[in-house]
Write an enzyme that holds these catalytic residues in place. Structure first.
Site, PDB file in Angstrom:
ATOM      1  N   ASP A  19       3.868   4.237  -5.485  1.00  0.00           N
ATOM      2  CA  ASP A  19       3.368   4.866  -4.263  1.00  0.00           C
ATOM      3  C   ASP A  19       2.679   6.197  -4.571  1.00  0.00           C
ATOM      4  O   ASP A  19       3.035   6.861  -5.553  1.00  0.00           O
ATOM      5  CB  ASP A  19       4.560   5.085  -3.311  1.00  0.00           C
ATOM      6  CG  ASP A  19       4.118   5.337  -1.876  1.00  0.00           C
ATOM      7  OD1 ASP A  19       2.934   5.089  -1.553  1.00  0.00           O
ATOM      8  OD2 ASP A  19       4.966   5.785  -1.080  1.00  0.00           O
ATOM      9  N   ASN A  67       0.597  -4.620   3.567  1.00  0.00           N
ATOM     10  CA  ASN A  67      -0.583  -3.844   3.177  1.00  0.00           C
ATOM     11  C   ASN A  67      -1.896  -4.370   3.768  1.00  0.00           C
ATOM     12  O   ASN A  67      -2.905  -3.670   3.771  1.00  0.00           O
ATOM     13  CB  ASN A  67      -0.698  -3.741   1.647  1.00  0.00           C
ATOM     14  CG  ASN A  67       0.283  -2.783   1.013  1.00  0.00           C
ATOM     15  OD1 ASN A  67       0.680  -2.925  -0.137  1.00  0.00           O
ATOM     16  ND2 ASN A  67       0.705  -1.762   1.753  1.00  0.00           N
TER      17      ASN A  67
END
Ligand code: FPP
Length: 239
Positions: A19, A67
């Site tokens: 991330d 996503n």
């Protein structure tokens, strides 16, 4: 290099939630896609390093089932990077004898990308080194739902007795079937959550979160995570 420390215990299976690419780019006033590009470069470099440390299985969370909600141009840029870096990595990973496999629902990807995914697995299938599991269009709830459907069908077809179902019947129907559970899950970018990553498998995993953003997560950051892992006292529910 951590494998010079003979007394260190190297985790057998490491999972990484990569991330912070977007924030890395924002700090430099660059588009988010540039952050992903550096993140993808780092993916190749750190994978090779981790394989050299003696880790047996590395699972990297590259793209989640959630996503797709990102702006179309960002999803497009990520798909382009997956194509490019998968091709580039084939050579690198051959030198390191890294066996590449993918987990997640690949049917949602462009057929050209699916071809590349299949090809990457095919050329690497006889390699004996670290197993690199790339999680793409992966979501653990989706994975568990898929396993429940398989179990339901097996009960319907009288292959399974509901009263005899074991944990093994569940884990063997997950994408990670026959792999050891992750010992260590690393999350870069400072958050403390799993974000739908290996929910079933991580019951006793050690969780390590670092503020370091993914493109900046280098060899010494991995060593720090392993050092911290070595300080933990894993009891697996015992005393
Ligand atoms: C999270 O950062 C990162 C992703 C959603 C993509 C991860 C993908 C890569 C690092 C490329 C890997 C490449 C291959 C070939 C497997 P973010 O965008 O959520 O960052 P932010 O939290 O700072 O916004």
């Amino acid at each position: 290099m951590i494998n010079n420390h003979s007394d260190w215990h190297i985790p057998e299976h490491v999972g990484i939630i990569m991330d912070g690419n977007g924030r890395w780019a924002k700090k430099r006033a660059l588009p988010r896609s540039v952050g992903h590009k550096y993140g993808a470069q780092n993916f190749r470099k750190i994978t090779r390093y981790i394989s050299k440390q003696g880790v047996k299985v590395l699972t990297l969370y590259a793209f989640s089932t959630e996503n797709w909600k990102r702006p179309a141009d960002e999803v497009g840029a990520l798909m382009k990077l997956f194509r490019q870096y998968l091709v580039d990595s084939l050579t690198d990973f051959r030198e390191d004898d890294i066996k590449v496999v993918f987990i997640g629902d690949r049917s949602a990807f462009d057929p050209k990308l699916v071809e590349l995914i299949n090809e990457s697995e095919e050329v690497a299938k006889d390699r004996k080194g670290m197993l690199l599991n790339i999680a793409m269009n992966y979501g653990s709830r989706d994975e568990i739902l898929r396993a429940v459907k398989m179990i339901g069908r097996d009960i319907r077809d009288h292959k399974l007795d509901p009263d005899q179902i074991t944990e093994e019947d569940i884990s063997s129907r997950l994408y990670t079937a026959h792999l050891p559970d992750p010992d260590l899950i690393i999350r870069t970018g400072g958050e403390f959550r799993l974000s739908n990553f290996m929910l079933y498998q991580s019951a006793y995993s050690e969780f390590y979160s670092t503020e370091t953003l993914w493109p900046d997560f280098h060899e010494d950051d991995f060593d720090k995570a392993v050092m911290e892992f070595n300080r933990r006292n894993r009891r697996f529910g015992g005393v």
